[in-house]
Design a protein around this motif. Structure first.
Motif, mmCIF file in Angstrom:
data_model
loop_
_atom_site.group_PDB
_atom_site.id
_atom_site.type_symbol
_atom_site.label_atom_id
_atom_site.label_comp_id
_atom_site.label_asym_id
_atom_site.label_seq_id
_atom_site.Cartn_x
_atom_site.Cartn_y
_atom_site.Cartn_z
ATOM 1 N N ASN A 129 0.827 -1.208 0.000
ATOM 2 C CA ASN A 129 0.000 0.000 0.000
ATOM 3 C C ASN A 129 0.860 1.256 0.000
ATOM 4 O O ASN A 129 1.896 1.321 0.670
ATOM 5 N N GLU A 130 0.424 2.247 -0.731
ATOM 6 C CA GLU A 130 1.085 3.546 -0.735
ATOM 7 C C GLU A 130 0.404 4.469 0.261
ATOM 8 O O GLU A 130 -0.800 4.379 0.490
ATOM 9 N N SER A 131 1.196 5.347 0.858
ATOM 10 C CA SER A 131 0.648 6.385 1.737
ATOM 11 C C SER A 131 1.513 7.618 1.594
ATOM 12 O O SER A 131 2.637 7.550 1.082
ATOM 13 N N ALA A 132 0.974 8.739 2.073
ATOM 14 C CA ALA A 132 1.674 10.008 1.881
ATOM 15 C C ALA A 132 2.922 10.121 2.741
ATOM 16 O O ALA A 132 3.815 10.903 2.447
ATOM 17 N N ASN A 133 3.017 9.328 3.816
ATOM 18 C CA ASN A 133 4.080 9.551 4.797
ATOM 19 C C ASN A 133 5.164 8.487 4.811
ATOM 20 O O ASN A 133 6.068 8.556 5.633
ATOM 21 N N GLN A 134 5.090 7.494 3.930
ATOM 22 C CA GLN A 134 6.149 6.491 3.892
ATOM 23 C C GLN A 134 6.187 5.818 2.525
ATOM 24 O O GLN A 134 5.229 5.878 1.750
ATOM 25 N N LEU A 135 7.316 5.189 2.250
ATOM 26 C CA LEU A 135 7.460 4.469 0.993
ATOM 27 C C LEU A 135 6.701 3.152 1.074
ATOM 28 O O LEU A 135 6.629 2.538 2.140
ATOM 29 N N PRO A 136 6.126 2.701 -0.040
ATOM 30 C CA PRO A 136 5.348 1.456 0.004
ATOM 31 C C PRO A 136 6.229 0.252 0.336
ATOM 32 O O PRO A 136 7.410 0.202 -0.010
ATOM 33 N N ALA A 137 5.623 -0.726 0.985
ATOM 34 C CA ALA A 137 6.336 -1.938 1.380
ATOM 35 C C ALA A 137 6.584 -2.827 0.170
ATOM 36 O O ALA A 137 5.883 -2.755 -0.839
ATOM 37 N N ASP A 138 7.609 -3.679 0.287
ATOM 38 C CA ASP A 138 7.788 -4.749 -0.687
ATOM 39 C C ASP A 138 6.778 -5.850 -0.373
ATOM 40 O O ASP A 138 6.478 -6.123 0.786
ATOM 41 N N LEU A 139 6.270 -6.476 -1.415
ATOM 42 C CA LEU A 139 5.358 -7.605 -1.253
ATOM 43 C C LEU A 139 6.164 -8.887 -1.469
ATOM 44 O O LEU A 139 6.788 -9.061 -2.520
ATOM 45 N N VAL A 140 6.165 -9.774 -0.467
ATOM 46 C CA VAL A 140 7.012 -10.964 -0.494
ATOM 47 C C VAL A 140 6.143 -12.219 -0.419
ATOM 48 O O VAL A 140 5.342 -12.375 0.504
ATOM 49 N N PHE A 141 6.304 -13.098 -1.388
ATOM 50 C CA PHE A 141 5.644 -14.399 -1.364
ATOM 51 C C PHE A 141 6.673 -15.444 -0.940
ATOM 52 O O PHE A 141 7.789 -15.482 -1.457
ATOM 53 N N VAL A 142 6.282 -16.278 0.033
ATOM 54 C CA VAL A 142 7.182 -17.289 0.579
ATOM 55 C C VAL A 142 6.672 -18.670 0.182
ATOM 56 O O VAL A 142 5.533 -19.030 0.487
ATOM 57 N N ILE A 143 7.508 -19.443 -0.498
ATOM 58 C CA ILE A 143 7.118 -20.775 -0.947
ATOM 59 C C ILE A 143 6.807 -21.672 0.249
ATOM 60 O O ILE A 143 7.590 -21.775 1.188
ATOM 61 N N ASP A 144 5.628 -22.287 0.222
ATOM 62 C CA ASP A 144 5.217 -23.237 1.253
ATOM 63 C C ASP A 144 4.884 -24.555 0.550
ATOM 64 O O ASP A 144 4.037 -24.576 -0.337
ATOM 65 N N GLU A 145 5.551 -25.616 0.951
ATOM 66 C CA GLU A 145 5.395 -26.903 0.274
ATOM 67 C C GLU A 145 4.226 -27.689 0.856
ATOM 68 O O GLU A 145 4.180 -27.982 2.046
ATOM 69 N N LYS A 146 3.273 -28.034 0.012
ATOM 70 C CA LYS A 146 2.123 -28.814 0.466
ATOM 71 C C LYS A 146 2.513 -30.286 0.609
ATOM 72 O O LYS A 146 3.309 -30.803 -0.177
ATOM 73 N N PRO A 147 1.963 -30.993 1.603
ATOM 74 C CA PRO A 147 2.276 -32.414 1.772
ATOM 75 C C PRO A 147 1.859 -33.228 0.547
ATOM 76 O O PRO A 147 0.846 -32.932 -0.093
ATOM 77 N N HIS A 148 2.657 -34.259 0.230
ATOM 78 C CA HIS A 148 2.353 -35.131 -0.892
ATOM 79 C C HIS A 148 1.955 -36.496 -0.357
ATOM 80 O O HIS A 148 2.482 -36.968 0.655
ATOM 81 N N GLU A 149 1.013 -37.147 -1.023
ATOM 82 C CA GLU A 149 0.493 -38.417 -0.517
ATOM 83 C C GLU A 149 1.453 -39.590 -0.736
ATOM 84 O O GLU A 149 1.295 -40.643 -0.105
ATOM 85 N N VAL A 150 2.440 -39.430 -1.602
ATOM 86 C CA VAL A 150 3.365 -40.532 -1.893
ATOM 87 C C VAL A 150 4.800 -40.203 -1.491
ATOM 88 O O VAL A 150 5.456 -40.986 -0.816
ATOM 89 N N TYR A 151 5.266 -39.030 -1.911
ATOM 90 C CA TYR A 151 6.668 -38.680 -1.711
ATOM 91 C C TYR A 151 6.830 -37.657 -0.585
ATOM 92 O O TYR A 151 5.954 -36.844 -0.319
ATOM 93 N N LYS A 152 8.017 -37.707 0.020
ATOM 94 C CA LYS A 152 8.403 -36.699 1.007
ATOM 95 C C LYS A 152 9.763 -36.155 0.601
ATOM 96 O O LYS A 152 10.646 -36.913 0.178
ATOM 97 N N ARG A 153 9.931 -34.867 0.728
ATOM 98 C CA ARG A 153 11.189 -34.245 0.305
ATOM 99 C C ARG A 153 12.162 -34.160 1.468
ATOM 100 O O ARG A 153 11.791 -33.825 2.588
#
Length: 345
Positions: free
Chosen positions: A230-254
């Motif tokens: 979000n932008e605002s008049a009093n500060q620079l906008p934040a970086d938007l960060v996506f963090v990889i989250d691994e979903k469980p698999h029914e056969v394999y495990k990493r």
């Protein structure tokens, strides 16, 4: 149409507000007279053209008039071969009662970069994605106007001499299946955020962000979109960060770059040998032969059938198959005698 503002700003006629901002930032930083001391006259002319183009295209009313009547209609001039400017502007074909007063180029520039942008170069950084691994490594990056790399800690800038701080990064989990991380995939993420229009008003903007998941990325890998918060008049906008989250698999495990598979095998196959067929994460049928006796706790390693290694193109980890023996629930007397005779007990 006279001057082609779209061409000057290097955007197409369907350009969004965000497209206009990105292009203006890049071109204004390139052609500002203070950045071109050896060709200041040429730079000043281009800088004014770029600013005027942004002023017109970022204003809905000006842009609508320009799209319909061109530069002549925008500035109250008659098209070639028509009547005088006054009669044209007041006619039903012209943009009546509209006066085009271009804004000062430096005023527009200051809205983006502050009054001393070249002393606070983080405002001029490129709007590209940054990728960071869970181990702190970097897959890609963005550079500022001077070519220097930026990090999460950057963010102080100046607007009219006032020091602005950058809002903290906003993190969001990005769930990915093991198949996504094995073969790679593309995710489309829709975001909504508050932005400040050139007229100073706050508005909501919706945007689709594209994330290219690379084969071998791990849980914790970060994909950063600079200044997409979000932008605002009093500060620079934040970086938007996506963090990889691994979903469980029914056969394999990493496990790092390896894949682990728990496989249940009948006792007769464990003793007599067999061939098993596995479905890989990319849909192949993988045949694995078991010529040896499989004992409790036995682990078979299949080389190069694990996860792709992100930093080493073409290389993969291993597949580790851990076997669990399935014993029969009961045996007939004859079967018991036969087993004793065969095994020599």
């Amino acid at each position: 149409m006279g001057v082609d503002y779209y061409n000057i700003l290097k955007v197409n006629r369907n350009a969004t507000d965000d497209d206009l901002k990105k292009s203006y930032r890049r071109l204004a930083m390139r052609w500002h007279p203070d950045k071109n001391p050896s060709s200041k006259t040429e730079a000043e002319a281009k800088f004014k053209q770029i600013s005027e183009a942004y002023d017109v295209l970022s204003d809905p009313q000006k842009r609508a008039i320009y799209d319909q009547y061109g530069e002549e209609g925008l500035k109250g001039m008659p098209p070639p071969g028509s009547q005088s400017a006054t009669s044209y502007a007041n006619s039903s074909r012209g943009p009546s009662n509209f006066q085009f007063n271009p804004r000062d180029a430096e005023d527009i520039f200051a809205e983006f970069f502050g009054s001393s942008p070249f002393g606070f170069e983080s405002m001029g950084r490129a709007k590209s994605m940054r990728f960071q691994t869970d181990g702190g490594g970097t897959f890609g990056g963005f550079r500022g106007a001077d070519g220097a790399h930026r990090t999460h800690t950057d963010g102080a800038s100046s607007t009219s001499g006032v020091q602005l701080r950058k809002a903290p990064p906003v993190e969001s989990k990005l769930p990915c299946s093991l198949e996504d991380l094995y073969t790679g995939s593309t995710k489309k993420m829709k975001i909504s955020r508050n932005v400040i229009r050139p007229n100073g008003r706050l508005a909501q903007e919706t945007e689709i962000l594209t994330i290219d998941i690379k084969p071998g990325w791990k849980k914790g890998t970060k994909i950063t979109f600079p200044d997409k918060g979000n932008e605002s008049a009093n500060q620079l906008p934040a970086d938007l960060v996506f963090v990889i989250d691994e979903k469980p698999h029914e056969v394999y495990k990493r496990d790092g770059n390896d894949l682990i598979l728990h496989y249940k095998i009948p006792l007769v196959d464990a003793l007599a040998g067999t061939t098993i067929t596995l479905k890989t994460l990319d849909g192949r049928d993988l045949s694995v032969s078991l010529p040896d006796v499989v004992t409790p706790g036995y682990e078979l390693v299949v080389a190069r059938e694990g996860m792709p290694i992100a930093r080493e193109r073409g290389k993969k980890g291993n597949l580790r198959i851990k076997f669990e023996l399935l014993f029969p629930s009961r045996l007939s007397p004859d079967q018991r005698i036969s087993i004793r005779r065969i095994l020599g007990g």
